[in-house]
Design a protein around this motif. Sequence first.
Motif, PDB file in Angstrom:
ATOM      1  N   ASN A 172       0.894  -1.262  -0.141  1.00  0.00           N
ATOM      2  CA  ASN A 172       0.110  -0.056   0.041  1.00  0.00           C
ATOM      3  C   ASN A 172       0.890   1.271  -0.024  1.00  0.00           C
ATOM      4  O   ASN A 172       2.127   1.428   0.153  1.00  0.00           O
ATOM      5  CB  ASN A 172      -0.968   0.060   1.218  1.00  0.00           C
ATOM      6  CG  ASN A 172      -0.319   0.085   2.392  1.00  0.00           C
ATOM      7  OD1 ASN A 172       0.476   0.637   2.665  1.00  0.00           O
ATOM      8  ND2 ASN A 172      -0.806  -0.879   3.455  1.00  0.00           N
ATOM      9  N   ALA A 173       0.418   2.557  -0.110  1.00  0.00           N
ATOM     10  CA  ALA A 173       1.196   3.711  -0.209  1.00  0.00           C
ATOM     11  C   ALA A 173       1.810   4.033   0.943  1.00  0.00           C
ATOM     12  O   ALA A 173       2.997   4.328   0.825  1.00  0.00           O
ATOM     13  CB  ALA A 173       0.154   4.833  -0.309  1.00  0.00           C
ATOM     14  N   ALA A 174       1.383   3.819   2.061  1.00  0.00           N
ATOM     15  CA  ALA A 174       2.279   4.070   3.335  1.00  0.00           C
ATOM     16  C   ALA A 174       3.431   3.178   3.648  1.00  0.00           C
ATOM     17  O   ALA A 174       4.487   3.325   3.964  1.00  0.00           O
ATOM     18  CB  ALA A 174       1.279   3.788   4.602  1.00  0.00           C
ATOM     19  N   GLN A 175       3.293   1.973   3.066  1.00  0.00           N
ATOM     20  CA  GLN A 175       4.239   0.952   2.947  1.00  0.00           C
ATOM     21  C   GLN A 175       5.245   1.195   2.174  1.00  0.00           C
ATOM     22  O   GLN A 175       6.561   1.271   2.414  1.00  0.00           O
ATOM     23  CB  GLN A 175       3.769  -0.640   2.675  1.00  0.00           C
ATOM     24  CG  GLN A 175       3.022  -1.250   3.868  1.00  0.00           C
ATOM     25  CD  GLN A 175       2.477  -2.552   3.519  1.00  0.00           C
ATOM     26  OE1 GLN A 175       2.013  -2.658   2.353  1.00  0.00           O
ATOM     27  NE2 GLN A 175       2.028  -3.407   4.607  1.00  0.00           N
ATOM     28  N   LEU A 176       4.804   1.746   0.742  1.00  0.00           N
ATOM     29  CA  LEU A 176       5.993   2.005  -0.198  1.00  0.00           C
ATOM     30  C   LEU A 176       6.797   3.200   0.199  1.00  0.00           C
ATOM     31  O   LEU A 176       7.937   3.344   0.044  1.00  0.00           O
ATOM     32  CB  LEU A 176       5.129   2.502  -1.598  1.00  0.00           C
ATOM     33  CG  LEU A 176       4.965   1.464  -2.411  1.00  0.00           C
ATOM     34  CD1 LEU A 176       3.884   1.935  -3.507  1.00  0.00           C
ATOM     35  CD2 LEU A 176       6.247   1.042  -3.059  1.00  0.00           C
ATOM     36  N   LYS A 177       6.282   4.347   0.952  1.00  0.00           N
ATOM     37  CA  LYS A 177       6.652   5.456   1.281  1.00  0.00           C
ATOM     38  C   LYS A 177       7.796   4.841   2.650  1.00  0.00           C
ATOM     39  O   LYS A 177       8.799   5.799   2.574  1.00  0.00           O
ATOM     40  CB  LYS A 177       5.691   6.421   2.052  1.00  0.00           C
ATOM     41  CG  LYS A 177       6.399   7.931   2.322  1.00  0.00           C
ATOM     42  CD  LYS A 177       6.992   8.403   1.291  1.00  0.00           C
ATOM     43  CE  LYS A 177       7.789   9.957   1.747  1.00  0.00           C
ATOM     44  NZ  LYS A 177       8.772  10.385   0.877  1.00  0.00           N
ATOM     45  N   THR A 178       7.328   4.384   3.362  1.00  0.00           N
ATOM     46  CA  THR A 178       8.176   3.712   4.773  1.00  0.00           C
ATOM     47  C   THR A 178       9.374   3.068   3.945  1.00  0.00           C
ATOM     48  O   THR A 178      10.417   3.215   4.586  1.00  0.00           O
ATOM     49  CB  THR A 178       7.383   2.917   5.381  1.00  0.00           C
ATOM     50  OG1 THR A 178       6.331   3.508   5.789  1.00  0.00           O
ATOM     51  CG2 THR A 178       8.182   2.181   6.601  1.00  0.00           C
ATOM     52  N   ILE A 179       9.290   2.086   2.927  1.00  0.00           N
ATOM     53  CA  ILE A 179      10.478   1.353   2.395  1.00  0.00           C
ATOM     54  C   ILE A 179      11.342   2.461   1.694  1.00  0.00           C
ATOM     55  O   ILE A 179      12.545   2.441   1.942  1.00  0.00           O
ATOM     56  CB  ILE A 179       9.856   0.469   1.388  1.00  0.00           C
ATOM     57  CG1 ILE A 179       9.189  -0.798   1.879  1.00  0.00           C
ATOM     58  CG2 ILE A 179      11.213  -0.065   0.416  1.00  0.00           C
ATOM     59  CD1 ILE A 179       8.350  -1.461   0.789  1.00  0.00           C
ATOM     60  N   GLN A 180      10.822   3.763   1.049  1.00  0.00           N
ATOM     61  CA  GLN A 180      11.494   4.565   0.392  1.00  0.00           C
ATOM     62  C   GLN A 180      12.260   5.294   1.386  1.00  0.00           C
ATOM     63  O   GLN A 180      13.543   5.548   1.079  1.00  0.00           O
ATOM     64  CB  GLN A 180      10.502   5.524  -0.404  1.00  0.00           C
ATOM     65  CG  GLN A 180      11.408   6.329  -1.262  1.00  0.00           C
ATOM     66  CD  GLN A 180      11.578   7.895  -0.667  1.00  0.00           C
ATOM     67  OE1 GLN A 180      10.964   8.072   0.131  1.00  0.00           O
ATOM     68  NE2 GLN A 180      12.621   8.277  -1.347  1.00  0.00           N
ATOM     69  N   GLU A 181      11.793   5.516   2.521  1.00  0.00           N
ATOM     70  CA  GLU A 181      12.499   6.370   3.726  1.00  0.00           C
ATOM     71  C   GLU A 181      13.463   5.623   4.293  1.00  0.00           C
ATOM     72  O   GLU A 181      14.679   6.054   4.381  1.00  0.00           O
ATOM     73  CB  GLU A 181      11.222   6.898   4.748  1.00  0.00           C
ATOM     74  CG  GLU A 181      10.533   7.974   4.138  1.00  0.00           C
ATOM     75  CD  GLU A 181      11.105   9.166   3.598  1.00  0.00           C
ATOM     76  OE1 GLU A 181      12.354   9.575   4.114  1.00  0.00           O
ATOM     77  OE2 GLU A 181      10.536   9.960   2.815  1.00  0.00           O
ATOM     78  N   VAL A 182      13.307   4.503   4.277  1.00  0.00           N
ATOM     79  CA  VAL A 182      14.298   3.502   5.138  1.00  0.00           C
ATOM     80  C   VAL A 182      15.678   3.415   4.152  1.00  0.00           C
ATOM     81  O   VAL A 182      16.780   3.599   4.537  1.00  0.00           O
ATOM     82  CB  VAL A 182      13.908   2.069   5.526  1.00  0.00           C
ATOM     83  CG1 VAL A 182      14.802   1.245   5.921  1.00  0.00           C
ATOM     84  CG2 VAL A 182      12.886   2.441   6.723  1.00  0.00           C
ATOM     85  N   ILE A 183      15.171   2.925   3.020  1.00  0.00           N
ATOM     86  CA  ILE A 183      16.407   3.113   1.816  1.00  0.00           C
ATOM     87  C   ILE A 183      16.840   4.207   1.576  1.00  0.00           C
ATOM     88  O   ILE A 183      18.125   4.382   1.727  1.00  0.00           O
ATOM     89  CB  ILE A 183      15.509   2.599   0.432  1.00  0.00           C
ATOM     90  CG1 ILE A 183      15.326   1.038   0.446  1.00  0.00           C
ATOM     91  CG2 ILE A 183      16.578   3.067  -0.623  1.00  0.00           C
ATOM     92  CD1 ILE A 183      14.302   0.868  -0.485  1.00  0.00           C
ATOM     93  N   THR A 184      16.264   5.501   1.829  1.00  0.00           N
ATOM     94  CA  THR A 184      16.865   6.801   1.669  1.00  0.00           C
ATOM     95  C   THR A 184      18.048   6.932   2.907  1.00  0.00           C
ATOM     96  O   THR A 184      19.003   7.659   2.697  1.00  0.00           O
ATOM     97  CB  THR A 184      15.775   7.915   1.694  1.00  0.00           C
ATOM     98  OG1 THR A 184      15.077   7.966   0.603  1.00  0.00           O
ATOM     99  CG2 THR A 184      16.498   9.260   1.960  1.00  0.00           C
ATOM    100  N   LEU A 185      17.620   6.691   3.992  1.00  0.00           N
ATOM    101  CA  LEU A 185      18.340   6.737   5.371  1.00  0.00           C
ATOM    102  C   LEU A 185      19.635   5.784   4.977  1.00  0.00           C
ATOM    103  O   LEU A 185      20.748   6.271   5.152  1.00  0.00           O
ATOM    104  CB  LEU A 185      17.797   6.375   6.352  1.00  0.00           C
ATOM    105  CG  LEU A 185      16.652   7.513   6.997  1.00  0.00           C
ATOM    106  CD1 LEU A 185      16.043   7.043   8.221  1.00  0.00           C
ATOM    107  CD2 LEU A 185      17.571   8.712   7.445  1.00  0.00           C
ATOM    108  N   ALA A 186      19.573   4.506   4.417  1.00  0.00           N
ATOM    109  CA  ALA A 186      20.585   3.531   4.419  1.00  0.00           C
ATOM    110  C   ALA A 186      21.639   4.183   3.222  1.00  0.00           C
ATOM    111  O   ALA A 186      22.838   4.181   3.317  1.00  0.00           O
ATOM    112  CB  ALA A 186      20.152   2.259   3.980  1.00  0.00           C
ATOM    113  N   VAL A 187      21.048   4.776   2.188  1.00  0.00           N
ATOM    114  CA  VAL A 187      21.770   5.308   1.030  1.00  0.00           C
ATOM    115  C   VAL A 187      22.480   6.628   1.577  1.00  0.00           C
ATOM    116  O   VAL A 187      23.724   6.528   1.093  1.00  0.00           O
ATOM    117  CB  VAL A 187      20.857   5.538  -0.339  1.00  0.00           C
ATOM    118  CG1 VAL A 187      21.525   6.243  -1.305  1.00  0.00           C
ATOM    119  CG2 VAL A 187      20.452   4.355  -0.780  1.00  0.00           C
TER     120      VAL A 187
END
Length: 117
Positions: free
Chosen positions: A67-82
Amino acid sequence: MLNLPVPLVTVLLLIASNIFMTYAWYGHLKDGASLPMFKVVLISWGVAFFEYCLMVPANRIGYTYFNAAQLKTIQEVITLAVFAAFSVLYLKESLGWNHLIGFSLIALGAFFIFQKW
């Protein structure tokens, strides 16, 4: 085309897009101080174009599974890792314990997003 699972394709595209975006936002901090701001902005926009070419398909493909909230969460965690890797490897900045705790708390928040309570 490879028949990869949707979550894997989504995460790989998000990682690639975040590499471009992190460079677009922060890459000029290392070597771009001598460039005029308008050139830095134009270069960053050019780099960000490739981020969009990856982010939009990642979200469209990912939305068939997440869902959209899960997509955004995945993106934010990836953003922090990158960003953490970019900061250490490219900008040569160190991450302190406070950064790691803050990032961990954000990851803990991601855990709650994916629960079906």
